[in-house]
Design a protein around this motif. Structure first.
Motif, mmCIF file in Angstrom:
data_model
loop_
_atom_site.group_PDB
_atom_site.id
_atom_site.type_symbol
_atom_site.label_atom_id
_atom_site.label_comp_id
_atom_site.label_asym_id
_atom_site.label_seq_id
_atom_site.Cartn_x
_atom_site.Cartn_y
_atom_site.Cartn_z
ATOM 1 N N PHE A 63 0.839 -1.196 0.000
ATOM 2 C CA PHE A 63 0.000 0.000 0.000
ATOM 3 C C PHE A 63 0.871 1.241 0.000
ATOM 4 O O PHE A 63 2.069 1.196 0.305
ATOM 5 C CB PHE A 63 -0.949 0.021 1.202
ATOM 6 C CG PHE A 63 -0.286 0.320 2.518
ATOM 7 C CD1 PHE A 63 -0.161 1.622 2.970
ATOM 8 C CD2 PHE A 63 0.234 -0.704 3.292
ATOM 9 C CE1 PHE A 63 0.452 1.908 4.182
ATOM 10 C CE2 PHE A 63 0.844 -0.450 4.502
ATOM 11 C CZ PHE A 63 0.950 0.861 4.951
ATOM 12 N N LYS A 64 0.250 2.339 -0.353
ATOM 13 C CA LYS A 64 0.897 3.635 -0.217
ATOM 14 C C LYS A 64 -0.169 4.657 0.148
ATOM 15 O O LYS A 64 -1.323 4.538 -0.237
ATOM 16 C CB LYS A 64 1.642 4.053 -1.491
ATOM 17 C CG LYS A 64 0.770 4.171 -2.722
ATOM 18 C CD LYS A 64 1.597 4.502 -3.954
ATOM 19 C CE LYS A 64 0.726 4.474 -5.206
ATOM 20 N NZ LYS A 64 1.503 4.739 -6.403
ATOM 21 N N CYS A 65 0.245 5.627 0.935
ATOM 22 C CA CYS A 65 -0.607 6.746 1.302
ATOM 23 C C CYS A 65 -0.029 7.974 0.612
ATOM 24 O O CYS A 65 1.067 8.419 0.938
ATOM 25 C CB CYS A 65 -0.637 6.940 2.810
ATOM 26 S SG CYS A 65 -1.485 5.599 3.673
ATOM 27 N N VAL A 66 -0.776 8.479 -0.364
ATOM 28 C CA VAL A 66 -0.290 9.567 -1.198
ATOM 29 C C VAL A 66 -0.839 10.898 -0.681
ATOM 30 O O VAL A 66 -2.058 11.042 -0.480
ATOM 31 C CB VAL A 66 -0.719 9.353 -2.664
ATOM 32 C CG1 VAL A 66 -0.294 10.513 -3.531
ATOM 33 C CG2 VAL A 66 -0.138 8.048 -3.183
ATOM 34 N N GLN A 67 0.056 11.841 -0.458
ATOM 35 C CA GLN A 67 -0.348 13.177 -0.036
ATOM 36 C C GLN A 67 -1.097 13.836 -1.179
ATOM 37 O O GLN A 67 -0.597 13.918 -2.307
ATOM 38 C CB GLN A 67 0.885 13.988 0.341
ATOM 39 C CG GLN A 67 0.559 15.315 0.957
ATOM 40 C CD GLN A 67 1.835 16.024 1.417
ATOM 41 O OE1 GLN A 67 2.798 15.382 1.809
ATOM 42 N NE2 GLN A 67 1.823 17.324 1.342
ATOM 43 N N THR A 68 -2.321 14.297 -0.910
ATOM 44 C CA THR A 68 -3.168 14.803 -1.973
ATOM 45 C C THR A 68 -3.491 16.288 -1.889
ATOM 46 O O THR A 68 -4.196 16.787 -2.742
ATOM 47 C CB THR A 68 -4.505 14.015 -2.038
ATOM 48 O OG1 THR A 68 -5.135 14.088 -0.771
ATOM 49 C CG2 THR A 68 -4.251 12.578 -2.439
ATOM 50 N N GLY A 69 -3.029 16.970 -0.893
ATOM 51 C CA GLY A 69 -3.302 18.405 -0.814
ATOM 52 C C GLY A 69 -3.520 18.842 0.610
ATOM 53 O O GLY A 69 -3.180 18.150 1.548
ATOM 54 N N SER A 70 -4.141 19.970 0.765
ATOM 55 C CA SER A 70 -4.391 20.522 2.095
ATOM 56 C C SER A 70 -5.884 20.657 2.334
ATOM 57 O O SER A 70 -6.676 20.603 1.410
ATOM 58 C CB SER A 70 -3.707 21.878 2.266
ATOM 59 O OG SER A 70 -4.193 22.762 1.291
ATOM 60 N N ILE A 71 -6.224 20.841 3.591
ATOM 61 C CA ILE A 71 -7.621 20.973 3.994
ATOM 62 C C ILE A 71 -8.144 22.327 3.579
ATOM 63 O O ILE A 71 -7.528 23.320 3.652
ATOM 64 C CB ILE A 71 -7.780 20.784 5.533
ATOM 65 C CG1 ILE A 71 -7.290 19.411 5.902
ATOM 66 C CG2 ILE A 71 -9.191 21.002 5.970
ATOM 67 C CD1 ILE A 71 -7.240 19.142 7.383
#
Length: 71
Positions: A63-71
């Motif tokens: 698995f990987k957890c990809v950073q997708t942006g900010s809140i």
């Protein structure tokens, strides 16, 4: 930061014939990395029940957890 979960499941058919499928979480993204990791383990368990158990073919998972942006 937000994190999106991806899981890869690979059927272990033979050394020269491996079939992999990538799955993207439809519930996220998650604000905490730890939530993303937890979701990945939940997904791997569900995918195993869907793919490996009925077919009898063992799978490996990653698995990987990809950073997708900010809140």
């Amino acid at each position: 930061m937000m994190f999106t979960t991806f899981v890869m499941a690979c059927a272990m058919l033979t050394v020269s014939d491996t079939k992999c499928t990538e799955w993207q979480d439809s519930y996220g993204p998650y604000s905490e990395y730890s939530e993303c990791v937890s979701r990945a383990y939940d997904m791997m368990e569900s995918i195993d029940m869907y793919l490996a158990v009925p077919s009898g073919i063992p799978h490996t998972y990653g698995f990987k957890c990809v950073q997708t942006g900010s809140i």
